[in-house]
Scaffold this motif. Sequence first.
Motif, PDB file in Angstrom:
ATOM      1  N   LEU A 246       0.828  -1.203   0.000  1.00  0.00           N
ATOM      2  CA  LEU A 246       0.000   0.000   0.000  1.00  0.00           C
ATOM      3  C   LEU A 246       0.866   1.257   0.000  1.00  0.00           C
ATOM      4  CD1 LEU A 246      -2.787  -1.070   2.529  1.00  0.00           C
ATOM      5  CD2 LEU A 246      -3.068  -0.701   0.074  1.00  0.00           C
ATOM      6  N   ALA A 249       2.280   1.675  -3.468  1.00  0.00           N
ATOM      7  CA  ALA A 249       1.269   2.111  -4.441  1.00  0.00           C
ATOM      8  C   ALA A 249       1.006   3.610  -4.297  1.00  0.00           C
ATOM      9  CB  ALA A 249      -0.015   1.325  -4.252  1.00  0.00           C
ATOM     10  N   HIS A 251      -1.554   5.053  -3.134  1.00  0.00           N
ATOM     11  CA  HIS A 251      -2.977   5.414  -3.198  1.00  0.00           C
ATOM     12  C   HIS A 251      -3.799   4.234  -2.697  1.00  0.00           C
ATOM     13  CE1 HIS A 251      -3.437   2.855  -6.785  1.00  0.00           C
ATOM     14  NE2 HIS A 251      -2.274   3.384  -7.197  1.00  0.00           N
ATOM     15  N   LEU A 253      -6.195   1.053  -2.410  1.00  0.00           N
ATOM     16  CA  LEU A 253      -6.414  -0.133  -3.240  1.00  0.00           C
ATOM     17  C   LEU A 253      -7.499  -0.990  -2.615  1.00  0.00           C
ATOM     18  CD1 LEU A 253      -2.731  -1.252  -3.991  1.00  0.00           C
ATOM     19  CD2 LEU A 253      -4.307  -0.178  -5.595  1.00  0.00           C
ATOM     20  N   SER A 254      -8.217  -1.690  -3.439  1.00  0.00           N
ATOM     21  CA  SER A 254      -9.197  -2.647  -2.935  1.00  0.00           C
ATOM     22  C   SER A 254      -8.486  -3.950  -2.577  1.00  0.00           C
ATOM     23  CB  SER A 254     -10.265  -2.924  -3.990  1.00  0.00           C
ATOM     24  OG  SER A 254      -9.672  -3.586  -5.107  1.00  0.00           O
ATOM     25  N   ALA A 257      -7.605  -5.741  -5.727  1.00  0.00           N
ATOM     26  CA  ALA A 257      -6.417  -5.214  -6.407  1.00  0.00           C
ATOM     27  C   ALA A 257      -5.145  -5.703  -5.714  1.00  0.00           C
ATOM     28  CB  ALA A 257      -6.463  -3.694  -6.438  1.00  0.00           C
ATOM     29  N   LEU A 258      -5.149  -5.701  -4.378  1.00  0.00           N
ATOM     30  CA  LEU A 258      -3.988  -6.211  -3.632  1.00  0.00           C
ATOM     31  C   LEU A 258      -3.791  -7.701  -3.891  1.00  0.00           C
ATOM     32  CD1 LEU A 258      -4.035  -4.574  -0.067  1.00  0.00           C
ATOM     33  CD2 LEU A 258      -2.143  -4.585  -1.697  1.00  0.00           C
ATOM     34  N   ALA A 261      -2.137  -8.053  -7.224  1.00  0.00           N
ATOM     35  CA  ALA A 261      -0.750  -7.581  -7.224  1.00  0.00           C
ATOM     36  C   ALA A 261       0.175  -8.518  -6.455  1.00  0.00           C
ATOM     37  CB  ALA A 261      -0.690  -6.174  -6.627  1.00  0.00           C
ATOM     38  N   GLU A 294     -11.878   0.339   0.150  1.00  0.00           N
ATOM     39  CA  GLU A 294     -10.490   0.417  -0.269  1.00  0.00           C
ATOM     40  C   GLU A 294      -9.603   0.694   0.949  1.00  0.00           C
ATOM     41  OE1 GLU A 294     -10.438   1.780  -4.920  1.00  0.00           O
ATOM     42  OE2 GLU A 294     -10.416   3.381  -3.387  1.00  0.00           O
ATOM     43  N   ARG A 296      -5.691   2.108   2.395  1.00  0.00           N
ATOM     44  CA  ARG A 296      -4.443   2.805   2.132  1.00  0.00           C
ATOM     45  C   ARG A 296      -3.607   2.826   3.407  1.00  0.00           C
ATOM     46  NH1 ARG A 296      -4.860   8.487   3.418  1.00  0.00           N
ATOM     47  NH2 ARG A 296      -6.948   8.997   4.213  1.00  0.00           N
TER      48      ARG A 296
END
Length: 314
Positions: A246, A249, A251, A253-254, A257-258, A261, A294, A296
Amino acid sequence: MNAQEVPMPGGRLTQEDRRLIATWLKDGLGYAEIARRLGRPTSTISREVARNSGHSGYRAEEANRATGERARRRRKPPARDVAAVSHGYGRNPEAVRAFETEFADIMVSTGLPRMTARVLACLSVSDDGVLTAAELARRLQVSPASISNAVAYLETQAMLRRVRDGRREQYVIDEEMPQRVWAESVRANQEWVKIARRGADVLGIATPAGTRMDDLSRFHARINDVMLDDRVALYAADALTALAALLHAGHALSAAALSAALEWDEERVLAALWVAEEQPHIAGPVRVVRAGGEYRAVAAVERLTEAQLAALGS
């Protein structure tokens, strides 16, 4: 030969020593007198006779032959000069090997068999965590059978897994090993609860032995509650990885998304984020903020005074 003619002790018993022992035993002398005449400790004579006596009693020739055979069995081939394994990354190979030995010694001190500890340490310091039986045997200078026994034990403890690479079998320690070990520990603890409870029922809870078993069952039940409810130990490392992702990134993330990644399943991501949220001490000055599904990572500014914040321009 009288006592003055017998050479004084020095090293192992000779064939002549054994001939004299056999003769004096036939003459009815005791171990202490034989030891005095040979200038040896009495224990040396008693061990010699105990180890090398056959159906016909102690005989010098048979004793000498048996001692030689034992010495040959104990004799090991000369140690090979095995070069320290280079792991790359600019590391000192000798320092890595020294750490590997120290790591194994620590595991032995906690109760792990030495060969098992050596195999686990060797795999642990390998960056990819994958070695074959032949590679382990060569690295540790032991027989394949020793490796097989150690691997079998480690597999029962969920500390490694086997994979096939063509005709070769490889042994693997991966990033999920701590989770597997934890799950196995939970399962083993549950078995303690069951067997101790059965013992209390069989022995009778009103009896001293039954009370002891009941106490043991309750003790492991309390441990089981902690182990099942506390996901911190299981996902602490994952929580730090998720926080690092995080932060990198930059910004929100959901979880999906994590998951993509990090190449983790979403359940693992959510567990890691839960630990980061509920146990802020793990990440120190970084914490997770969740908003609208999300996540962060932000600095835990509450650790800073107003003066410090002002000095930092925030």
